[in-house]
Structure formats: structure tokens, C-alpha cells
Design a protein around this motif. Structure first.
Motif, short mmCIF file in Angstrom:
data_model
loop_
_atom_site.label_atom_id
_atom_site.label_comp_id
_atom_site.label_asym_id
_atom_site.label_seq_id
_atom_site.Cartn_x
_atom_site.Cartn_y
_atom_site.Cartn_z
N CYS A 85 0.90 -0.91 0.12
CA CYS A 85 0.20 -0.40 0.18
C CYS A 85 0.72 1.30 -0.05
CB CYS A 85 -0.63 0.16 1.49
SG CYS A 85 -2.08 1.17 1.50
N HIS A 87 -0.37 4.00 1.12
CA HIS A 87 -0.07 4.54 2.42
C HIS A 87 0.73 4.08 3.89
CE1 HIS A 87 -2.32 5.47 6.14
NE2 HIS A 87 -2.09 6.46 6.45
N ARG A 88 1.22 3.10 3.80
CA ARG A 88 2.04 2.80 5.18
C ARG A 88 1.98 1.43 4.87
NH1 ARG A 88 4.37 5.96 8.94
NH2 ARG A 88 4.04 4.22 10.09
N GLY A 89 2.25 0.87 3.41
CA GLY A 89 3.00 -0.05 3.29
C GLY A 89 2.47 -1.36 3.28
N ALA A 90 1.13 -1.54 4.30
CA ALA A 90 0.66 -2.69 4.09
C ALA A 90 0.45 -3.75 3.42
CB ALA A 90 -1.13 -2.71 4.95
N CYS A 105 -7.32 -1.58 0.55
CA CYS A 105 -6.23 -2.43 1.39
C CYS A 105 -6.80 -2.15 3.45
CB CYS A 105 -4.88 -0.86 2.05
SG CYS A 105 -3.74 -1.11 3.05
N TYR A 107 -6.16 -2.07 6.09
CA TYR A 107 -5.24 -1.29 7.66
C TYR A 107 -6.09 0.43 7.46
CZ TYR A 107 -1.40 0.44 10.84
OH TYR A 107 -0.77 0.52 11.65
N HIS A 108 -6.22 1.03 6.24
CA HIS A 108 -7.45 1.80 7.02
C HIS A 108 -8.34 2.15 5.35
CE1 HIS A 108 -2.63 2.83 8.65
NE2 HIS A 108 -3.46 3.65 9.59
N GLY A 109 -7.85 1.67 4.32
CA GLY A 109 -9.03 1.30 4.16
C GLY A 109 -9.08 2.09 2.46
N TRP A 110 -7.81 2.38 2.51
CA TRP A 110 -7.89 2.84 0.77
C TRP A 110 -7.36 1.71 -0.02
CZ3 TRP A 110 -2.10 6.48 -0.37
CH2 TRP A 110 -2.28 7.68 1.05
FE1 FES Z 1 -2.89 0.99 3.28
FE2 FES Z 1 -3.42 2.45 5.32
S1 FES Z 1 -1.41 1.29 4.83
S2 FES Z 1 -4.58 1.95 4.02
#
Ligand code: FES
Length: 419
Positions: A85, A87-90, A105, A107-110
Motif C-alpha cells: 500500500c 500509505h503505510r506499506g501494508a 487495503c 489497514y485504513h481502507g485505501w
Molecule cells: Fe494501506 Fe493505510 S497502510 S491504507
């Protein structure tokens, strides 16, 4: 080390004409160099277009240590996204396969489309309103298919796939010609064999025609298999260095002597009459030659191996761990042949497969052995004195010779030394 730093001849010292240094299999620093210089630069085989046949299809793949998603987008393109991702790499996708036009994703829904573009994200005010964020998932820059096999390179430019494949392209052509519709497919599902050895031990074994009589001798004896004789000292089969690190064990001289259609597959035409009829209808007189010659036994640098009825894609995990992804060859338009290809493939390289289990024992032993310091070098001289050039200009040796393995190492040295 960056990929542009010179290695100051390190690999020219470690990889010599007829011997290679044991540290090439055990040094974590060398493994890191290989990731940068081979896996994240050259063309690597990742899968097959038939795995993502419909728009929205996706499968998880890898190159080196990178987790990837291979997708088929609505425009028909095959895409390789880095499973990360923005955003934060998940990791965005955990399913091994499926069909979806988007990935969300957890983690935060992107949310991303299946070409990696960012479709949306929750709570816009935190980013100053509804402005589109200028980020996306990573895409492997070059993705191309040849005869259905999907190759990819993290280098945005460099040799074309056709240049990379060179003499190995003809072997992929041969595989496709075994189908009455001219296409191979990899739709039987994959087995993942994790083995405690360096990835090069596996690739060397694939093209080594010296070991079958010894490592697989018991199974050849029990099953009455004719394969052993193909790898005897008297065999007229050859090992061929196809250039570019690619090589084959060319068994056609033996099959042509026997002149038995489907002899290469250990069967006769009355067992698969529909397949044979469809082949003759498509290829006419040429069908006899195709049915006698059979499928290739070819290793494509750095990680693809076609063993007639099975396909292997090699995945390095660490300096001493490797995954072999294995599946059965399937031929479009040949259901009767495909059932046999699948059952024979399971019998030889499946979970209780007889050939792969024997091989794994040997390259795991080799890996344990090279942890010992002496002797420092592994010998690669077999057949060097009797190599000759064939009418196409390729170097060939007897089928038990190490000509193909020397070709692998020659390419390895070139790639590892490149600035
Ligand atoms: Fe994917 Fe935050 S790590 S939305």
C-alpha cells in the motif's frame, strides 16, 4: 551495494571455467547482490497468461523477495503490481487468487484499481479536501508474455524479452506446438515445495543429465521407466548451451531413433486418440515429427524450468532456502492428454512425487555439504574436453556432461559483473 557499483572482478574470481566457489551458495552478501543484479534487473518468469484469463482475474506472484499481484485489467493488459500500500506499506492483497476490479487495503481502507491506481481513501478532510492524492501502487515497469509465459523486469530499460530469451524461445515454441490449438496453459494449480538449499543448486540440477541414473535409478527400476536409458553414457541425447544462461537436455535424437509417436510421454497413440486426431488435423504431415519429438526439457535463466510435462518457477527465499513452484503442463484443446499430463506430473513432482523428492534430498545434501569449508571449489569440468558446436552454432556436450551448467554460470558471471 547499488546495482551500478562495480564488483571489481569478485564474481570473475568466484566463477571460473570449470569450477565455482562454495561461498556462492552460502554467503548472505552474495545473495543480496543476486537480488539486486539478477532478480531485480533481468527478465524473470512470473507466471502464465492463462492464470488471469478473464478481466479482473488476479493471482499472487513474486520476483525475488517481492510480493506481487498479477492482474488482468479491463483493457486486456497483464499487470504486475507490488503488493504494498502506498500509505503505510501494508500488503493490500492476501488472497492467492480471485477476480476483482479493485483492491482495498485492510489497514485504513485505501482502494486501488487493478492497474494500481488509487481510486479513493476515507476521511478526505485529513488530506485537505477531495484532492486526488498523487500516489499509486508500484508497478513492475516491464511485463511481457512469450507463448503465454509472463516475464517481467524491474529494469525500466535493457535487453528486450526476445533478446533475453534468444535460443530458448524456440523451446517455448515447441511446447505450444504440442497443443492442437497452438497454446499451452498453466491452469492446473501450483504446488509450492519449500527446500533448504540455495536457488542455484536447484537450477543447476534442472539441466544436469549426469544424476538421473543414480538419484532416480530406483524409481526407474520399479516402474520400468525408459527415462533412465536416455541419460546413460551410451545415449545419443545431448546437452546444449543455448546462450544467455539457458540450456536444454535435447532428447530428440533418442526419440527419433525410436520413431514412436508419444514415446517421449511413455504412451501410445491409441491411449489418446482424440488428441492425436486433432494434432493430425491441425499440423498435417508435420504432426508425426511433433508427436515423436515431444516436449522440451529446458532451463531458462534465471528461474524457469520446463521438464516436458511439468513447469517449475524457482523463487529464492534466502541464501539457503528456495521455493519451487510446480504445475503440470496443460495443452489447449487436448482434454484427454491433459488428464494424463496432470496425473503423471503429480506422480513425479507432486506432494508424494517420486522424482522431486529424490532431487530435493540431493540438493539439500549439497547445501549442507558446502557449509563445510574444504575443498573450497565445486567441480564443473565434466565433458569440457568433448564439447562441440552444432549446426546452429550452439555448444553441445553428451547428455551427461555439464555443458548446460557451465552456460548457466557463464551468464551468472556476466550479469553479476555488469556495472
Ligand atoms: Fe494501506 Fe493505510 S497502510 S491504507
Amino acid at each position: 551495494m547499488t546495482t551500478r557499483e562495480t564488483t571489481n572482478g569478485k564474481y570473475a574470481d568466484l566463477v571460473q571455467e570449470t569450477r565455482v566457489h562454495g561461498s556462492l551458495y552460502t554467503d548472505p552478501g552474495i545473495f543480496a547482490d543476486e537480488l539486486a543484479r539478477i532478480w531485480y534487473r533481468t527478465w524473470v518468469c512470473v507466471g502464465h497468461t492463462s492464470e488471469v484469463a478473464r478481466p479482473g482475474d488476479y493471482v499472487r506472484k513474486s520476483i525475488g523477495l517481492q510480493d506481487l499481484i498479477m492482474t488482468r485489467s479491463r483493457d486486456g493488459e497483464v499487470n504486475l503490481l507490488v503488493n504494498r500500500c502506498a500509505h503505510r506499506g501494508a500488503t493490500v492483497c492476501e488472497d492467492l487468487r480471485g477476480n476483482s476490479s479493485a483492491f482495498r487495503c485492510p489497514y485504513h481502507g485505501w482502494t486501488y484499481d487493478n492497474k494500481g491506481g488509487l481510486l479513493g481513501y476515507p476521511y478526505h478532510q485529513g488530506y485537505g479536501g477531495k484532492n486526488k492524492l498523487d500516489v499509486s501502487m508500484g508497478r513492475v515497469p516491464r511485463v511481457e508474455a512469450y507463448q503465454g509465459f509472463v516475464f517481467a523486469s524491474f529494469a525500466p530499460d535493457g535487453p528486450s524479452l526476445k533478446e533475453h530469451l534468444g535460443g530458448a524461445a524456440g523451446e517455448l515454441d515447441r511446447l505450444s506446438r504440442l497443443s492442437p490449438e497452438g497454446e499451452s496453459e498453466l491452469t492446473a494449480g501450483w504446488l509450492r515445495h519449500r527446500t533448504h538449499t540455495n536457488w542455484k543448486m536447484v537450477m543447476e540440477n534442472e539441466t544436469d543429465g549426469y544424476h538421473p541414473q543414480f538419484v532416480h535409478g530406483s524409481i526407474f527400476g520399479v516402474t520400468g521407466s525408459p527415462i533412465g536409458a536416455l541419460y546413460s553414457e551410451k545415449s545419443t541425447a545431448v546437452t546444449r548451451d543455448l546462450g544467455g544462461g539457458h540450456s536444454e537436455n535435447d532428447l530428440r535424437p533418442e526419440f527419433r531413433d525410436r520413431a514412436q509417436p508419444l514415446g517421449w510421454f511413455g504412451t501410445t497413440e491409441d491411449k489418446v486418440p482424440d488428441y492425436v486426431a486433432r494434432m493430425r488435423a491441425r499440423y498435417g504431415e508435420q504432426a508425426e515429427e511433433i508427436l515423436i519429438d515431444g516436449a522440451p526439457h529446458v532451463a531458462v535463466f534465471p528461474n524457469l524450468f520446463i521438464a516436458e510435462i511439468s513447469v517449475f518457477m524457482i523463487q529464492p527465499v534466502s541464501v539457503s532456502e528456495t521455493i519451487q513452484n510446480v504445475t503440470a503442463v496443460q495443452l489447449k484443446g487436448a482434454p484427454d492428454m491433459n488428464r494424463r499430463l496432470l496425473s503423471q506430473s503429480v506422480g513425479s513432482v507432486g506432494p508424494a512425487g517420486m522424482l522431486l523428492a529424490d532431487d530435493a534430498e540431493m540438493y539439500e545434501r549439497s547445501q549442507r555439504g558446502v557449509n563445510g569449508n574444504l575443498p573450497e571449489w565445486l567441480a564443473l569440468r565434466r565433458g569440457a574436453h568433448r564439447e562441440r558446436t552444432d549446426d546452429q552454432g550452439y555448444l553441445v556436450g553428451d547428455v551427461t556432461d555439464e555443458t548446460g551448467i557451465r552456460g548457466f554460470w557463464s551468464q551468472y558471471r556476466t550479469v553479476m559483473e555488469e556495472g
